[in-house]
Design a protein around this motif. Structure first.
Motif, PDB file in Angstrom:
ATOM      1  N   GLU A 331       0.808  -1.214   0.000  1.00  0.00           N
ATOM      2  CA  GLU A 331       0.000   0.000   0.000  1.00  0.00           C
ATOM      3  C   GLU A 331       0.848   1.274   0.000  1.00  0.00           C
ATOM      4  O   GLU A 331       0.388   2.331  -0.434  1.00  0.00           O
ATOM      5  CB  GLU A 331      -0.947   0.022   1.199  1.00  0.00           C
ATOM      6  N   ALA A 335       0.397   4.935  -1.953  1.00  0.00           N
ATOM      7  CA  ALA A 335       0.320   6.177  -1.185  1.00  0.00           C
ATOM      8  C   ALA A 335       1.333   7.208  -1.694  1.00  0.00           C
ATOM      9  O   ALA A 335       1.035   8.403  -1.788  1.00  0.00           O
ATOM     10  CB  ALA A 335       0.551   5.889   0.295  1.00  0.00           C
ATOM     11  N   HIS A 373      -4.270   0.895  -1.172  1.00  0.00           N
ATOM     12  CA  HIS A 373      -4.480   1.109   0.261  1.00  0.00           C
ATOM     13  C   HIS A 373      -5.166  -0.105   0.860  1.00  0.00           C
ATOM     14  O   HIS A 373      -6.176  -0.591   0.353  1.00  0.00           O
ATOM     15  CB  HIS A 373      -5.339   2.347   0.489  1.00  0.00           C
TER      16      HIS A 373
END
Length: 429
Positions: A331, A335, A373
């Motif tokens: 994730e 990001a 995410h």
């Protein structure tokens, strides 16, 4: 299963290189005796560079599967027609509602269950697999294949065992086995199938690198044959022809102008005009391993806003590959790329960057894990992903840049060079 690209553009891919510039002097013809543009005719076959996966490699995969079965307390796994069956055995099966299955115990002999009328076809494929000596249990049309699975498990002392089922197995198959073997516990085989397939061998990485090279070469050749007035299907035909000229089947979706703001496009008719932005997304398979590449460019001169958005997406893609390395949670890559886009004014969240930054890939175009995410799996060396940030402005245009990414021992690399600009998308080939 029909792919999204094949569903939307099946007729275009079947047509080959149908639309050609009127002034192009054809140098050769395609399989349907239609002339090819010089940029495509000049391509050479790369078929000899593709080395098939061997049964020795598949034997190692089966051994790894058994190790993971023991580690995850699975007594056996059941694989039906699909990619994982191909991965472990080389068997490429289709059969609809009739069960053809491999049951692989953690210990003991594997066996197949197969429709009786498919005896010859099963012999042909199983004989070439690493399980050529495995038992095959056949069932007639008025018999239950699930009873054969249950009996095979019982004969191996696994009547009350835990059986993992491939995640894409139809419910009717797993449910049928559960009813026929009521003492068995039916669960997911994903810890085994994903556990093996997520981390690629050097040979698998080599095949994916070649697939990416072939697709980008095909894109560049098609781009050099692009003419104003073509439709999105005409241009897709050129991409398909350029793949075939190199010895492989490949395809691309093409979205023009405002339709480029739809990440998976539109079936609406589109004509390529001067100043139009184009988004292309496609790939090919090399010995079962995929490429997935997107390029965005403009026929003619882009607007300042187009250039600005391209530069943001380019930085986001670069940030993703620089962030990815062993030990980093999946994730975190998403990001980092999303922050570049948000900080540039195209946030928050999924407002204009409407999808994850990448997906795992290998024999399937989308497989585990995912750069999104919530996926906290640590990256490992020799995982492979797409790296594809985008900005989509409804009613105007979209920009996506996508290359295929390999996690190395110390970081990550793209199999293909980043696109330099909207005006010169293939300047570095």
């Amino acid at each position: 299963m029909v792919s999204r690209r094949a569903f939307l553009y099946g007729s275009a891919l079947a047509a080959g290189a149908a639309a050609l510039p009127a002034h192009a002097a054809p140098q050769t013809v395609d399989a349907d005796c239609r002339p090819l543009p010089p940029s495509i005719a000049a391509l050479k076959s790369m078929k000899e560079q593709a080395k098939p996966i061997t049964n020795e490699e598949r034997q190692a995969r089966l051994a790894k599967a058994r190790e993971l079965m023991a580690a995850n307390k699975l007594d056996a796994i059941m694989l039906t027609a699909g990619t994982s069956l191909d991965y472990f055995t080389g068997i490429r099966w289709w059969g609809g509602e009739r069960l053809f299955a491999l049951i692989l115990p953690a210990k003991g002999a594997a066996f197949f269950v197969c429709p009786y009328f498919e005896t010859d076809r099963s012999h042909e494929q199983i004989a070439k697999s690493p399980l050529a000596d495995a038992e095959v249990r056949y069932w007639n049309e008025d018999e239950s294949p699930y009873r054969l699975v249950a009996q095979g498990l019982k004969d191996r002392g696994l009547a009350a065992g835990t059986v993992g089922v491939g995640e894409n197995t139809p419910f009717v198959f797993s449910h049928g086995v559960g009813l026929a073997a009521p003492q068995a516990r039916i669960t997911s085989a994903t810890p085994v199938t994903a556990g093996c397939r997520m981390v690629k061998s050097a040979h698998e990485v080599e095949l994916m690198r070649l697939a990416a090279k072939i697709t980008l070469t095909a894109y560049a050749a098609a781009y050099n044959a692009l003419q104003e007035g073509m439709t999105q299907h005409d241009f897709a035909d050129l991409v398909a022809a350029a793949h075939r000229q190199q010895g492989f089947e490949g395809e691309a979706e093409i979205q023009v102008g405002e339709y480029s703001a739809l990440p998976h496009g539109s079936i609406a008719p589109q004509v390529i005009r001067d100043g139009a932005i184009l988004l292309m997304d496609g790939g090919c398979k090399v010995e079962g391993y995929v490429s997935d590449i997107s390029r965005t460019f403009v026929l003619g001169k882009p607007s300042d806003k187009m250039r600005q958005v391209f530069d943001i997406v380019h930085r986001a893609q670069e940030t993703a590959v620089h962030t990815a390395r062993p030990g980093v949670p999946a994730e975190q890559v998403d990001a980092a790329a999303r922050k570049v886009i948000t900080d540039a004014g195209y946030g928050p969240g999924y407002k204009h960057f409407t999808h994850r930054v990448g997906h795992g890939m290998g024999m399937d175009g989308h497989e585990w894990p995912y750069l999104v995410h919530g996926d906290i799996m640590p990256l490992q060396p020799d995982m492979t992903f797409s790296d594809e940030p985008g900005i989509y402005i409804r009613g105007e245009f979209g920009v996506r840049l996508e290359d295929d990414m390999h996690i190395t021992e110390n970081g990550a690399e793209l199999f293909t060079p980043q696109s330099p600009s909207l005006e010169h998308p293939f300047a570095n080939i």
